[in-house]
Design a protein around this motif. Structure first.
Motif, PDB file in Angstrom:
ATOM      1  N   GLU A  76       2.114   6.708  -6.853  1.00  0.00           N
ATOM      2  CA  GLU A  76       1.134   7.703  -7.280  1.00  0.00           C
ATOM      3  C   GLU A  76       1.647   9.112  -7.027  1.00  0.00           C
ATOM      4  N   ALA A  77       2.286   9.327  -5.859  1.00  0.00           N
ATOM      5  CA  ALA A  77       2.832  10.649  -5.543  1.00  0.00           C
ATOM      6  C   ALA A  77       3.949  11.019  -6.507  1.00  0.00           C
ATOM      7  N   HIS A  78       4.791  10.037  -6.857  1.00  0.00           N
ATOM      8  CA  HIS A  78       5.885  10.274  -7.792  1.00  0.00           C
ATOM      9  C   HIS A  78       5.342  10.619  -9.174  1.00  0.00           C
ATOM     10  N   GLU A  79       4.315   9.893  -9.616  1.00  0.00           N
ATOM     11  CA  GLU A  79       3.726  10.156 -10.934  1.00  0.00           C
ATOM     12  C   GLU A  79       3.073  11.534 -10.965  1.00  0.00           C
ATOM     13  N   ASP A  80       2.501  11.920  -9.832  1.00  0.00           N
ATOM     14  CA  ASP A  80       1.845  13.225  -9.740  1.00  0.00           C
ATOM     15  C   ASP A  80       2.851  14.355  -9.953  1.00  0.00           C
ATOM     16  N   VAL A  81       3.948  14.339  -9.209  1.00  0.00           N
ATOM     17  CA  VAL A  81       4.938  15.425  -9.332  1.00  0.00           C
ATOM     18  C   VAL A  81       5.673  15.333 -10.669  1.00  0.00           C
ATOM     19  N   GLN A 130       0.830  -1.206   0.000  1.00  0.00           N
ATOM     20  CA  GLN A 130       0.000   0.000   0.000  1.00  0.00           C
ATOM     21  C   GLN A 130       0.869   1.262   0.000  1.00  0.00           C
ATOM     22  N   VAL A 131       1.929   1.238   0.828  1.00  0.00           N
ATOM     23  CA  VAL A 131       2.842   2.385   0.875  1.00  0.00           C
ATOM     24  C   VAL A 131       3.513   2.586  -0.480  1.00  0.00           C
TER      25      VAL A 131
END
Length: 291
Positions: free
Chosen positions: A246-251, A239-240
């Motif tokens: 997802e956070a990496h893809e966002d930035v 999950q982490v």
């Protein structure tokens, strides 16, 4: 030198030398056993000692190390004025026979030895912290292992960086560290190698897991509740990992928006990331530098 001469190596074939190394723990094994090696794990050392994995095949990097060893030894002697002698033996600790040492050079008259390294330019930061000279942890452990076996008071380390930059360091004997190493090595040898019990598997053991269990059988295993914490960690880390991805893809997409059609982004004048079109017509995003 207080070590025992286990076997002479002057005319020994390389395969025979590898077999003799399996009879104990050598200096290059110590960091892995302690969980502090960047290059191999305790599991790899264990499998190697039992002959359950093939030796690393000879390669250009290993050949370069062998060819350059006498060159670096001579360079060290010229730079420091310290005379060194080649030792054609595998040495053994007089009280702990599982502790072996295949040293590069001995320093007569100083009760000291010399370890020789050859490394690439990109590894320079392993030897410097800014302008401060440092010594990689693996080599500090290796040197103290050799001092434990030989009874030496200090150990020199000479390294050739990038084929031209010669550096040398001194590692003083650390008796507290040596006592801890003896305990760790004895536990590893008796509780794992001799007992035939695998050490704990780590993240760097993925390739070894695939090698050991290279094919599956049409069967199943029921994992008991004793491993509840392990299974929970597996699910939690998944999950982490998903959230981090997802956070990496966002930035990453936000940076792509800033770049637009530009294939290179600079940060404070230095190359930071690229987003180039490859031969197939797709743009590939890569982070080049750091802050």
């Amino acid at each position: 030198m207080q070590a025992l001469r286990l076997v002479g190596t002057k005319d020994m074939e390389h395969d025979d030398w590898l077999e003799w190394r399996k009879r104990g723990i050598g200096g290059s094994d110590v960091a892995a056993i302690c969980g502090l090696s960047r290059y191999k794990s305790a599991l790899e050392v264990y499998l190697d000692k039992l002959g359950e994995i093939p030796p690393i095949p000879d390669n250009p990097k290993m050949k370069a190390g062998r060819i350059l060893e006498p060159v670096v030894a001579d360079w060290f002697a010229e730079e420091t004025g310290i005379r060194v002698q080649k030792q054609n033996y595998i040495f053994q600790h007089k009280d702990y026979p599982f502790m072996l040492a295949n040293i590069d050079r001995w320093v007569p008259g100083e009760n000291a030895g010399l370890e020789i390294k050859n490394t690439a330019e990109y590894s320079r930061n392993n030897w410097f912290d800014g302008q401060t000279e440092i010594i990689p942890t693996e080599y500090q452990l290796q040197a103290n292992h050799y001092m434990a076996v030989t009874g030496a008071d200090k150990w020199y380390v000479a390294v050739l960086i990038g084929g031209w930059d010669f550096q040398w360091r001194v590692i003083e004997r650390d008796d507290n560290l040596i006592r801890n190493l003896i305990t760790i090595e004895e536990n590893f040898w008796t509780q794992h190698v001799v007992a035939g019990v695998l050490p704990e598997v780590k993240a760097q053991d993925t390739d070894l897991m695939n090698y050991m269990y290279h094919s599956s059988a049409p069967t199943s295993i029921n994992i008991s509740e004793a491993y509840y914490d392990l299974i929970k960690r597996l699910l939690d880390t998944k999950q982490v990992l998903k959230q981090a991805e997802e956070a990496h893809e966002d930035v990453k997409n936000k940076v792509k928006q800033l770049m637009g059609e530009n294939e290179l982004a600079l940060w404070q004048g230095e190359k930071f990331c690229s987003w180039k079109t490859n031969a197939r017509g797709s743009r590939v995003f890569k982070i080049i530098g750091g802050l």
